[in-house]
Motif scaffolding. Structure first.
Motif, mmCIF file in Angstrom:
data_model
loop_
_atom_site.group_PDB
_atom_site.id
_atom_site.type_symbol
_atom_site.label_atom_id
_atom_site.label_comp_id
_atom_site.label_asym_id
_atom_site.label_seq_id
_atom_site.Cartn_x
_atom_site.Cartn_y
_atom_site.Cartn_z
ATOM 1 N N ASP A 52 -19.756 0.922 -31.648
ATOM 2 C CA ASP A 52 -18.604 1.835 -31.696
ATOM 3 C C ASP A 52 -17.723 1.622 -32.928
ATOM 4 O OD1 ASP A 52 -17.228 -0.503 -31.135
ATOM 5 O OD2 ASP A 52 -16.455 0.179 -29.197
ATOM 6 N N GLY A 53 -18.102 0.692 -33.821
ATOM 7 C CA GLY A 53 -17.367 0.458 -35.054
ATOM 8 C C GLY A 53 -16.355 -0.676 -34.979
ATOM 9 N N GLU A 54 -16.061 -1.172 -33.791
ATOM 10 C CA GLU A 54 -15.119 -2.282 -33.648
ATOM 11 C C GLU A 54 -15.716 -3.532 -34.265
ATOM 12 O OE1 GLU A 54 -12.965 -4.884 -30.166
ATOM 13 O OE2 GLU A 54 -13.655 -2.876 -29.681
ATOM 14 N N ILE A 55 -14.869 -4.342 -34.892
ATOM 15 C CA ILE A 55 -15.311 -5.588 -35.519
ATOM 16 C C ILE A 55 -14.547 -6.744 -34.890
ATOM 17 C CG2 ILE A 55 -15.425 -6.924 -37.657
ATOM 18 C CD1 ILE A 55 -15.498 -4.263 -39.172
ATOM 19 N N SER A 56 -15.251 -7.826 -34.611
ATOM 20 C CA SER A 56 -14.630 -9.053 -34.143
ATOM 21 C C SER A 56 -14.908 -10.129 -35.185
ATOM 22 C CB SER A 56 -15.202 -9.463 -32.790
ATOM 23 O OG SER A 56 -14.605 -10.667 -32.368
ATOM 24 N N TYR A 57 -13.858 -10.840 -35.590
ATOM 25 C CA TYR A 57 -13.973 -11.862 -36.622
ATOM 26 C C TYR A 57 -13.889 -13.263 -36.014
ATOM 27 C CZ TYR A 57 -13.208 -8.121 -39.963
ATOM 28 O OH TYR A 57 -13.319 -6.976 -40.701
ATOM 29 N N LEU A 58 -14.636 -14.171 -36.606
ATOM 30 C CA LEU A 58 -14.556 -15.602 -36.322
ATOM 31 C C LEU A 58 -14.680 -15.968 -34.851
ATOM 32 C CD1 LEU A 58 -11.750 -16.651 -38.793
ATOM 33 C CD2 LEU A 58 -14.189 -17.100 -38.987
ATOM 34 N N SER A 59 -15.842 -15.761 -34.303
ATOM 35 C CA SER A 59 -16.111 -16.196 -32.939
ATOM 36 C C SER A 59 -17.432 -16.955 -32.902
ATOM 37 C CB SER A 59 -16.155 -15.004 -31.979
ATOM 38 O OG SER A 59 -17.111 -14.062 -32.388
ATOM 39 N N ARG A 60 -17.575 -17.820 -31.915
ATOM 40 C CA ARG A 60 -18.844 -18.526 -31.744
ATOM 41 C C ARG A 60 -19.911 -17.525 -31.317
ATOM 42 N NH1 ARG A 60 -19.373 -24.296 -29.995
ATOM 43 N NH2 ARG A 60 -20.976 -23.377 -28.680
ATOM 44 N N ALA A 61 -21.096 -17.706 -31.831
ATOM 45 C CA ALA A 61 -22.198 -16.790 -31.522
ATOM 46 C C ALA A 61 -22.490 -16.736 -30.025
ATOM 47 C CB ALA A 61 -23.455 -17.197 -32.288
ATOM 48 N N ASP A 62 -22.328 -17.862 -29.321
ATOM 49 C CA ASP A 62 -22.644 -17.865 -27.890
ATOM 50 C C ASP A 62 -21.579 -17.166 -27.032
ATOM 51 O OD1 ASP A 62 -20.686 -19.843 -28.019
ATOM 52 O OD2 ASP A 62 -21.910 -21.390 -27.066
ATOM 53 N N TYR A 63 -20.518 -16.674 -27.647
ATOM 54 C CA TYR A 63 -19.497 -15.908 -26.927
ATOM 55 C C TYR A 63 -20.020 -14.519 -26.550
ATOM 56 C CZ TYR A 63 -14.992 -13.740 -25.908
ATOM 57 O OH TYR A 63 -13.964 -13.086 -25.304
ATOM 58 N N TRP A 64 -20.963 -13.988 -27.333
ATOM 59 C CA TRP A 64 -21.419 -12.605 -27.198
ATOM 60 C C TRP A 64 -22.706 -12.479 -26.406
ATOM 61 C CZ3 TRP A 64 -17.488 -9.899 -28.171
ATOM 62 C CH2 TRP A 64 -16.591 -10.302 -29.141
ATOM 63 N N TYR A 65 -22.854 -11.320 -25.775
ATOM 64 C CA TYR A 65 -24.090 -10.957 -25.079
ATOM 65 C C TYR A 65 -24.914 -10.149 -26.070
ATOM 66 C CZ TYR A 65 -27.243 -9.049 -21.595
ATOM 67 O OH TYR A 65 -28.360 -8.700 -20.885
ATOM 68 N N TRP A 66 -25.854 -10.782 -26.720
ATOM 69 C CA TRP A 66 -26.608 -10.182 -27.810
ATOM 70 C C TRP A 66 -27.603 -9.122 -27.337
ATOM 71 C CZ3 TRP A 66 -25.714 -11.255 -32.987
ATOM 72 C CH2 TRP A 66 -24.768 -12.251 -33.226
ATOM 73 N N ASP A 67 -27.923 -9.078 -26.052
ATOM 74 C CA ASP A 67 -28.862 -8.095 -25.506
ATOM 75 C C ASP A 67 -28.176 -6.826 -25.018
ATOM 76 O OD1 ASP A 67 -31.122 -9.667 -25.923
ATOM 77 O OD2 ASP A 67 -30.850 -10.719 -24.031
ATOM 78 N N ALA A 68 -26.858 -6.709 -25.207
ATOM 79 C CA ALA A 68 -26.112 -5.548 -24.709
ATOM 80 C C ALA A 68 -26.625 -4.250 -25.337
ATOM 81 C CB ALA A 68 -24.622 -5.709 -25.003
ATOM 82 N N THR A 69 -26.411 -3.144 -24.629
ATOM 83 C CA THR A 69 -26.791 -1.820 -25.138
ATOM 84 C C THR A 69 -25.560 -0.913 -25.114
ATOM 85 O OG1 THR A 69 -27.454 -1.100 -22.937
ATOM 86 C CG2 THR A 69 -29.175 -2.034 -24.346
ATOM 87 N N GLY A 70 -25.662 0.250 -25.735
ATOM 88 C CA GLY A 70 -24.556 1.206 -25.758
ATOM 89 C C GLY A 70 -23.479 0.819 -26.751
ATOM 90 N N ASP A 71 -22.255 1.333 -26.539
ATOM 91 C CA ASP A 71 -21.160 1.082 -27.471
ATOM 92 C C ASP A 71 -20.823 -0.396 -27.607
ATOM 93 O OD1 ASP A 71 -20.915 3.745 -28.043
ATOM 94 O OD2 ASP A 71 -19.128 4.071 -26.810
ATOM 95 N N GLY A 72 -21.072 -1.190 -26.563
ATOM 96 C CA GLY A 72 -20.777 -2.619 -26.598
ATOM 97 C C GLY A 72 -21.846 -3.458 -27.267
ATOM 98 N N ALA A 73 -22.909 -2.820 -27.734
ATOM 99 C CA ALA A 73 -24.000 -3.547 -28.380
ATOM 100 C C ALA A 73 -23.606 -3.973 -29.787
ATOM 101 C CB ALA A 73 -25.255 -2.680 -28.438
ATOM 102 N N ILE A 74 -24.075 -5.127 -30.190
ATOM 103 C CA ILE A 74 -23.849 -5.610 -31.554
ATOM 104 C C ILE A 74 -24.777 -4.849 -32.486
ATOM 105 C CG2 ILE A 74 -24.049 -7.593 -33.095
ATOM 106 C CD1 ILE A 74 -23.358 -9.337 -30.608
ATOM 107 N N ALA A 75 -24.183 -4.177 -33.467
ATOM 108 C CA ALA A 75 -24.972 -3.420 -34.441
ATOM 109 C C ALA A 75 -25.339 -4.288 -35.639
ATOM 110 C CB ALA A 75 -24.197 -2.196 -34.915
ATOM 111 N N THR A 76 -24.362 -5.041 -36.145
ATOM 112 C CA THR A 76 -24.574 -5.929 -37.286
ATOM 113 C C THR A 76 -23.757 -7.193 -37.085
ATOM 114 O OG1 THR A 76 -22.797 -4.897 -38.568
ATOM 115 C CG2 THR A 76 -25.021 -4.040 -38.923
ATOM 116 N N TYR A 77 -24.133 -8.239 -37.803
ATOM 117 C CA TYR A 77 -23.408 -9.505 -37.731
ATOM 118 C C TYR A 77 -23.506 -10.191 -39.078
ATOM 119 C CZ TYR A 77 -27.922 -11.845 -37.650
ATOM 120 O OH TYR A 77 -29.170 -12.298 -37.992
#
Length: 82
Positions: A52-77
């Protein structure tokens, strides 16, 4: 665990947090993520950009659910600190 800082597109300079080259990329370069397991070390510090274009800065990689789909999916890192 510290909660990551979230900014919408254009809310902060993209070059502010990327400090070093990482395998597969150059400083400041975003790496496309094809949904799947976390592609970096779990304790690596990353910036993530969502579908969805939102960016989150400076977080541990294990904070995120990398398998998510839809707007909450990680597009780039990008890795800020391995």
């Amino acid at each position: 665990m510290t909660t990551p800082i979230h900014y919408s597109e254009g809310g902060m300079s993209d070059d502010l947090t990327c400090m070093e080259a990482v395998e597969g990329g150059k400083p400041g370069e975003w790496i496309e993520h094809q949904q799947g397991p976390c592609p970096v070390a779990k304790d690596a510090m990353v910036d993530v950009r969502f579908q969805d274009g939102e960016i989150s800065y400076l977080s541990r990689a294990d904070y995120w659910y990398w398998d998510a789909t839809g707007d909450g999916a990680i597009a780039t890192y990008r890795v800020v600190s391995p």
